[in-house]
Design a protein around this motif. Structure first.
Motif, PDB file in Angstrom:
ATOM      1  N   PHE A  51       0.643  -1.424  -0.229  1.00 43.25           N
ATOM      2  CA  PHE A  51       0.035   0.135   0.080  1.00 43.25           C
ATOM      3  C   PHE A  51       0.850   1.303  -0.061  1.00 43.25           C
ATOM      4  N   PRO A  52       1.799   1.422   0.961  1.00 47.75           N
ATOM      5  CA  PRO A  52       2.590   2.535   0.746  1.00 47.75           C
ATOM      6  C   PRO A  52       3.634   2.521  -0.439  1.00 47.75           C
ATOM      7  N   LEU A  53       3.953   1.650  -0.693  1.00 45.20           N
ATOM      8  CA  LEU A  53       4.827   1.557  -1.910  1.00 45.20           C
ATOM      9  C   LEU A  53       4.246   1.843  -3.207  1.00 45.20           C
ATOM     10  N   ILE A  54       2.915   1.473  -3.586  1.00 44.91           N
ATOM     11  CA  ILE A  54       1.978   1.860  -4.591  1.00 44.91           C
ATOM     12  C   ILE A  54       1.574   3.278  -4.278  1.00 44.91           C
ATOM     13  N   GLY A  55       1.689   3.901  -3.265  1.00 45.14           N
ATOM     14  CA  GLY A  55       1.251   5.385  -3.006  1.00 45.14           C
ATOM     15  C   GLY A  55       2.594   6.157  -3.394  1.00 45.14           C
ATOM     16  N   HIS A  56       3.789   5.688  -3.083  1.00 43.53           N
ATOM     17  CA  HIS A  56       4.901   6.539  -3.525  1.00 43.53           C
ATOM     18  C   HIS A  56       4.977   6.536  -5.173  1.00 43.53           C
ATOM     19  N   VAL A  57       4.773   5.283  -5.621  1.00 41.41           N
ATOM     20  CA  VAL A  57       5.070   5.355  -7.089  1.00 41.41           C
ATOM     21  C   VAL A  57       3.822   6.142  -7.831  1.00 41.41           C
ATOM     22  N   GLY A 105       2.861   8.528   0.047  1.00 44.79           N
ATOM     23  CA  GLY A 105       2.799   7.269   0.682  1.00 44.79           C
ATOM     24  C   GLY A 105       2.893   7.177   2.218  1.00 44.79           C
ATOM     25  N   ALA A 106       3.219   8.333   2.817  1.00 45.97           N
ATOM     26  CA  ALA A 106       3.665   8.002   4.331  1.00 45.97           C
ATOM     27  C   ALA A 106       2.362   8.969   4.864  1.00 45.97           C
ATOM     28  N   GLN A 107       1.519   8.310   5.560  1.00 51.85           N
ATOM     29  CA  GLN A 107       0.400   8.493   6.241  1.00 51.85           C
ATOM     30  C   GLN A 107       0.424   8.659   7.720  1.00 51.85           C
ATOM     31  N   ASN A 108      -0.328   9.340   8.354  1.00 52.58           N
ATOM     32  CA  ASN A 108      -0.297   9.737   9.707  1.00 52.58           C
ATOM     33  C   ASN A 108      -1.046   8.351  10.583  1.00 52.58           C
ATOM     34  N   LEU A 160      10.409   1.118   6.142  1.00 48.24           N
ATOM     35  CA  LEU A 160      11.124   0.432   5.161  1.00 48.24           C
ATOM     36  C   LEU A 160      11.192   1.128   4.051  1.00 48.24           C
ATOM     37  N   ASP A 161       9.927   1.346   3.310  1.00 52.70           N
ATOM     38  CA  ASP A 161      10.024   1.746   2.029  1.00 52.70           C
ATOM     39  C   ASP A 161      10.799   3.077   1.980  1.00 52.70           C
TER      40      ASP A 161
END
Length: 377
Positions: free
Chosen positions: A233-239, A263-266, A299-300
Motif C-alpha cells: 500500500f505505501p509502496l504503490i502510494g509512493h509510485v 505514501g506516508a500516512q499519519n 522500510l519503504d
C-alpha cells in the motif's frame, strides 16, 4: 456516518471470521511507545526541519499552490481510492477492510518530511503539504469515509479525531515557526541544528521501528494477506504519487517530495480513530494493520533514500570524470532549454554537481583560444 461491517454481504468481503491471535496488551505498550516517541520526534524534527525553510519560498508555494494542489489530490483522491481497490481486490474481513480504508483517508505524516530532506526534496513544499493535508483532513476524512462506505452495511459510527488533528497541526506549525525564525535570524546556526535534528530524527525512526517489531511480535502471526497489503500500500502510494506529479509537469525535486508525502500516512491518527470508534474485541483485529503499515512505510522510505543516494553518488562520479569546461558547456545547454523541458531538470543536483565560474577569470579560463567552450573528450 456508519462504520462497522458486521457480517452483511454488502460489505466488500466476508471471508472467514475467525479471531486473529493478537494480544491486546501488546497494543497498550505499543501505544505508549508511539505516543511518547511521536511527540518527541515531531517536535524535534519540525523545529530542525523548519530551519531549512525560507520565508520567501514558503510564501511562493502559498501564492502559487500548484505543488500543494497536486499533493492534496494524491492524499485525498489517490490514497482512499487505492485503499478501496485493495479491500475489494483481496476480499478482506470486514473489520480489516475498515482499518485499511481509514488509513487511506488519513492525512500525511511528518515522517515524510525527514525522508524528503534525505533525498534533497523541496522542504518548503513538504512542510506545506503536511500542514495543508492535516487541515484538509478536518473535512476530507469524513467525506471520503462516507463516500466509500455508502454501499456497506454498517452498525457503528466512525468518530473522526478532531482533537487529535488539532494537536497534530499545533505540533507541526509551532516548531516549524520557531525553526523558520531561527533560520531567518541565525542562518549559520540553523544549518547545524538542521544536521543534528536530521540525525536524531533518523535514530528515533529506527527506535520506533525496532520497538514496534519487538512489542507487537504477536501480530506477525496474523493474516499474511493483511501484511502483504501493509507492505504494498505505501509502496504503490509512493509510485503513483511520483507518476501523478510527473504528469502534471512538476520538477524532479517536487516529484520526489510529492511521492514521499503520498505514501506516508499519519499512523497515530488512524490508531486514535479506531480506538474511538470500535470496542476492544474488534480493535485486536484492526490495530495490526496500522502497526504493520507504519513499519513498512519506514522500510519503504529507507529503501527510497538508499536508492537515491546510490543514484546521486553515481551521477557525481560521472560528472567528476568530465572536465570543468565540458561541465560548464552542459550547464549552458540546459539553461537555454525551453521551460517545458527545464521543468523536469533536477535543480539540486545541477547546483551541487556542476561547477560554475566564480568570476570573470574562471569564465575566461573555461573559454578556448577562439572564445568558444572547450570540451575535453
Amino acid at each position: 456516518m456508519r462504520a462497522n461491517c458486521s457480517s452483511s454481504s454488502a460489505c466488500p468481503a466476508n471471508s472467514s471470521e475467525e479471531e486473529l491471535p493478537v494480544g491486546p496488551e501488546a497494543y497498550g505498550n505499543l501505544e505508549l511507545v508511539f505516543s511518547v516517541a511521536s511527540a518527541v520526534m515531531v517536535g524535534l524534527l519540525m523545529f530542525s526541519l523548519g530551519c531549512s525553510v525560507e520565508i520567501r519560498k514558503l510564501w511562493l508555494h502559498i501564492r502559487r499552490p500548484w505543488g500543494i494542489a497536486v499533493g492534496l489530490l494524491c492524499q485525498f483522491g489517490l490514497m482512499p481510492l487505492l485503499a478501496y481497490l485493495l479491500v475489494l481486490g483481496f476480499s478482506l474481513k470486514p473489520v480489516q477492510a475498515i482499518a485499511i480504508l481509514i488509513m487511506g483517508c488519513c492525512p500525511g505524516g511528518t515522517v515524510s518530511n525527514i525522508f524528503t530532506f534525505w533525498v534533497d526534496g523541496d522542504m518548503d513544499l513538504s512542510i506545506s503539504m503536511t500542514a495543508c493535508s492535516t487541515v484538509a483532513a478536518l473535512g476530507m476524512m469524513p467525506l471520503c469515509l462516507y463516500l466509500y462506505t455508502l454501499s456497506w452495511s454498517l452498525e457503528q459510527n466512525l468518530t473522526v479525531p478532531y482533537r487529535n488533528i488539532g494537536i497534530t497541526l499545533l505540533c507541526l506549525t509551532v516548531p516549524v515557526a520557531f525553526g523558520v525564525y531561527v533560520n531567518y535570524k541565525w542562518p549559520k546556526q540553523s544549518k547545524i541544528i538542521l544536521k543534528v535534528g536530521a540525525f536524531v530524527g533518523g535514530v528515533l525512526l529506527l527506535v520506533v521501528a525496532v520497538a514496534g517489531v519487538v512489542l507487537a511480535k504477536g501480530s506477525w502471526n496474523s493474516d499474511m494477506i493483511l501484511l502483504t497489503i501493509s507492505f504494498i500500500f505505501p509502496l504503490i502510494g509512493h509510485v503513483m504519487g511520483f507518476l501523478l506529479a510527473l504528469l502534471t509537469h512538476q520538477s524532479w525535486q517536487r516529484c520526489r517530495t510529492i511521492s514521499l508525502e503520498t505514501g506516508a500516512q499519519n499512523i497515530q491518527m488512524c490508531i486514535t480513530m479506531l480506538q474511538l470508534s470500535f470496542p476492544a474485541e474488534q480493535l485486536v483485529q484492526m490495530l495490526s494493520f496500522p502497526l504493520a503499515y507504519g513499519l513498512f512505510q519506514l522500510l519503504d522510505g529507507f529503501l527510497i533514500v538508499a536508492a537515491y543516494k546510490m543514484y546521486k553518488r553515481r551521477l557525481k562520479n560521472k560528472h567528476g570524470r568530465r572536465s570543468p569546461g565540458c561541465a560548464e558547456a552542459c550547464h549552458e545547454k540546459k539553461s537555454t532549454s525551453p521551460p517545458e523541458t527545464s521543468a523536469f531538470l533536477e535543480v539540486n543536483e545541477e547546483a551541487t554537481l556542476t561547477p560554475e565560474p566564480s568570476g570573470p577569470m574562471d569564465l575566461h579560463q573555461a573559454l578556448g583560444p577562439t572564445g568558444h567552450m572547450a570540451c575535453a573528450k
